[in-house]
Design a protein around this motif. Structure first.
Motif, mmCIF file in Angstrom:
data_model
loop_
_atom_site.group_PDB
_atom_site.id
_atom_site.type_symbol
_atom_site.label_atom_id
_atom_site.label_comp_id
_atom_site.label_asym_id
_atom_site.label_seq_id
_atom_site.Cartn_x
_atom_site.Cartn_y
_atom_site.Cartn_z
ATOM 1 N N GLY A 1 -9.921 -3.458 6.327
ATOM 2 C CA GLY A 1 -9.138 -4.226 5.364
ATOM 3 C C GLY A 1 -9.430 -3.799 3.931
ATOM 4 N N ILE A 2 -10.705 -3.557 3.639
ATOM 5 C CA ILE A 2 -11.078 -3.094 2.296
ATOM 6 C C ILE A 2 -10.478 -1.724 2.022
ATOM 7 N N VAL A 3 -10.551 -0.822 2.997
ATOM 8 C CA VAL A 3 -9.972 0.515 2.821
ATOM 9 C C VAL A 3 -8.458 0.419 2.620
ATOM 10 N N PHE A 4 -7.794 -0.448 3.373
ATOM 11 C CA PHE A 4 -6.353 -0.648 3.225
ATOM 12 C C PHE A 4 -6.020 -1.087 1.798
ATOM 13 N N ILE A 5 -6.748 -2.052 1.290
ATOM 14 C CA ILE A 5 -6.513 -2.549 -0.067
ATOM 15 C C ILE A 5 -6.788 -1.452 -1.096
ATOM 16 N N LEU A 6 -7.832 -0.671 -0.899
ATOM 17 C CA LEU A 6 -8.129 0.440 -1.816
ATOM 18 C C LEU A 6 -7.004 1.474 -1.818
ATOM 19 N N ILE A 7 -6.445 1.763 -0.658
ATOM 20 C CA ILE A 7 -5.335 2.722 -0.576
ATOM 21 C C ILE A 7 -4.123 2.190 -1.338
ATOM 22 N N VAL A 8 -3.810 0.919 -1.163
ATOM 23 C CA VAL A 8 -2.655 0.331 -1.853
ATOM 24 C C VAL A 8 -2.874 0.346 -3.368
ATOM 25 N N VAL A 9 -4.055 -0.081 -3.820
ATOM 26 C CA VAL A 9 -4.342 -0.096 -5.254
ATOM 27 C C VAL A 9 -4.282 1.327 -5.816
ATOM 28 N N SER A 10 -4.838 2.290 -5.093
ATOM 29 C CA SER A 10 -4.802 3.688 -5.551
ATOM 30 C C SER A 10 -3.373 4.201 -5.638
ATOM 31 N N ALA A 11 -2.547 3.847 -4.665
ATOM 32 C CA ALA A 11 -1.157 4.302 -4.682
ATOM 33 C C ALA A 11 -0.398 3.708 -5.863
ATOM 34 N N VAL A 12 -0.628 2.443 -6.163
ATOM 35 C CA VAL A 12 0.023 1.817 -7.322
ATOM 36 C C VAL A 12 -0.436 2.508 -8.606
ATOM 37 N N THR B 1 7.789 0.641 -5.928
ATOM 38 C CA THR B 1 8.139 1.070 -4.571
ATOM 39 C C THR B 1 6.969 0.859 -3.631
ATOM 40 N N VAL B 2 5.774 1.235 -4.082
ATOM 41 C CA VAL B 2 4.570 1.001 -3.274
ATOM 42 C C VAL B 2 4.416 -0.493 -3.018
ATOM 43 N N GLY B 3 4.531 -1.286 -4.070
ATOM 44 C CA GLY B 3 4.386 -2.732 -3.925
ATOM 45 C C GLY B 3 5.429 -3.329 -2.996
ATOM 46 N N ALA B 4 6.674 -2.879 -3.115
ATOM 47 C CA ALA B 4 7.746 -3.415 -2.271
ATOM 48 C C ALA B 4 7.512 -3.096 -0.799
ATOM 49 N N VAL B 5 7.090 -1.866 -0.522
ATOM 50 C CA VAL B 5 6.826 -1.488 0.874
ATOM 51 C C VAL B 5 5.687 -2.320 1.445
ATOM 52 N N VAL B 6 4.620 -2.481 0.673
ATOM 53 C CA VAL B 6 3.470 -3.243 1.160
ATOM 54 C C VAL B 6 3.831 -4.719 1.322
ATOM 55 N N GLY C 1 5.697 1.024 11.841
ATOM 56 C CA GLY C 1 6.842 1.697 12.444
ATOM 57 C C GLY C 1 6.798 3.179 12.113
ATOM 58 N N HIS C 2 7.149 4.004 13.087
ATOM 59 C CA HIS C 2 7.008 5.454 12.901
ATOM 60 C C HIS C 2 7.874 6.008 11.780
ATOM 61 N N VAL C 3 9.104 5.566 11.675
ATOM 62 C CA VAL C 3 10.016 6.126 10.682
ATOM 63 C C VAL C 3 9.544 5.822 9.265
ATOM 64 N N LEU C 4 9.295 4.563 8.959
ATOM 65 C CA LEU C 4 8.919 4.211 7.602
ATOM 66 C C LEU C 4 7.494 4.632 7.260
ATOM 67 N N SER C 5 6.603 4.649 8.223
ATOM 68 C CA SER C 5 5.234 5.071 7.908
ATOM 69 C C SER C 5 5.205 6.542 7.513
ATOM 70 N N VAL C 6 6.005 7.374 8.166
ATOM 71 C CA VAL C 6 6.055 8.799 7.809
ATOM 72 C C VAL C 6 6.630 8.963 6.402
ATOM 73 N N LEU C 7 7.711 8.253 6.092
ATOM 74 C CA LEU C 7 8.290 8.333 4.750
ATOM 75 C C LEU C 7 7.305 7.843 3.696
ATOM 76 N N PHE C 8 6.551 6.795 4.018
ATOM 77 C CA PHE C 8 5.582 6.270 3.061
ATOM 78 C C PHE C 8 4.449 7.268 2.837
ATOM 79 N N VAL C 9 4.010 7.928 3.886
ATOM 80 C CA VAL C 9 2.966 8.954 3.732
ATOM 81 C C VAL C 9 3.489 10.104 2.872
ATOM 82 N N TYR C 10 4.743 10.527 3.080
ATOM 83 C CA TYR C 10 5.331 11.568 2.227
ATOM 84 C C TYR C 10 5.399 11.112 0.769
#
Length: 163
Positions: free
Chosen positions: A83-94, A118-123, A134-143
């Motif tokens: 959970g901490i890593v997830f939050i760090l990834i989101v904050v870093s992306a923003v 966009t990062v905030g809206a997806v999260v 979901g496979h489709v949106l997760s791949v687009l988000f990684v790109y």
């Protein structure tokens, strides 16, 4: 005022039907059930979670599916550390979106806010739908995250100059 105005739109009408039409209750009621189950999964193994992809072996309402909430999925599978890593990834992306250099573009402020938004809206959307799982949106988000990383001036500063 905006919420009331939004209810007057066709999308607002569909959304309001989920709460007033008995044949539509399943949409939000099932989310409440999966969220409760996701919380129970996390509370059963708070430190380490039950392991990536191991939900299909747990016989509960969710099974191998998503809890319809990305943070509950991460906490259930990976525990507090995940959970901490997830939050760090989101904050870093923003932060990457807010400081994107965008060479050759005038008026970078609105575009930077759009990237961060966009990062905030997806999260935020992933908190009520299985967007990131979901496979489709997760791949687009990684790109999208890769694009932000490649645009970052700080990532370029760490590369030694040739010569």
């Amino acid at each position: 005022v905006l919420a009331l105005g939004g209810l007057a739109t066709p999308g607002g009408q569909v959304l309001s039907q989920r709460f007033v039409d008995p044949s539509e209750y399943g949409s939000w009621y099932f989310r409440l059930v999966t969220w409760e189950t996701g919380i129970q999964r996390f509370l059963a193994h708070p430190w380490t979670g039950f392991g990536l992809g191991q939900g299909r072996y747990i016989s509960d309402v969710i099974g191998g599916e998503s809890a319809n909430c990305s943070i509950l999925d991460v906490l259930g599978e990976q525990g507090i550390v995940g959970g901490i890593v997830f939050i760090l990834i989101v904050v870093s992306a923003v932060r990457l979106g807010r400081r994107a250099p965008l060479p050759g573009v005038e008026g970078k402020g609105p575009i930077r806010m759009a990237l961060a938004g966009t990062v905030g809206a997806v999260v935020l959307h992933s908190l009520v739908e299985p967007t990131l799982t979901g496979h489709v949106l997760s791949v687009l988000f990684v790109y999208f995250l890769a694009f932000l990383t490649l645009q970052d001036d700080l990532s370029q500063a760490t590369v030694p100059a040739e010569g």
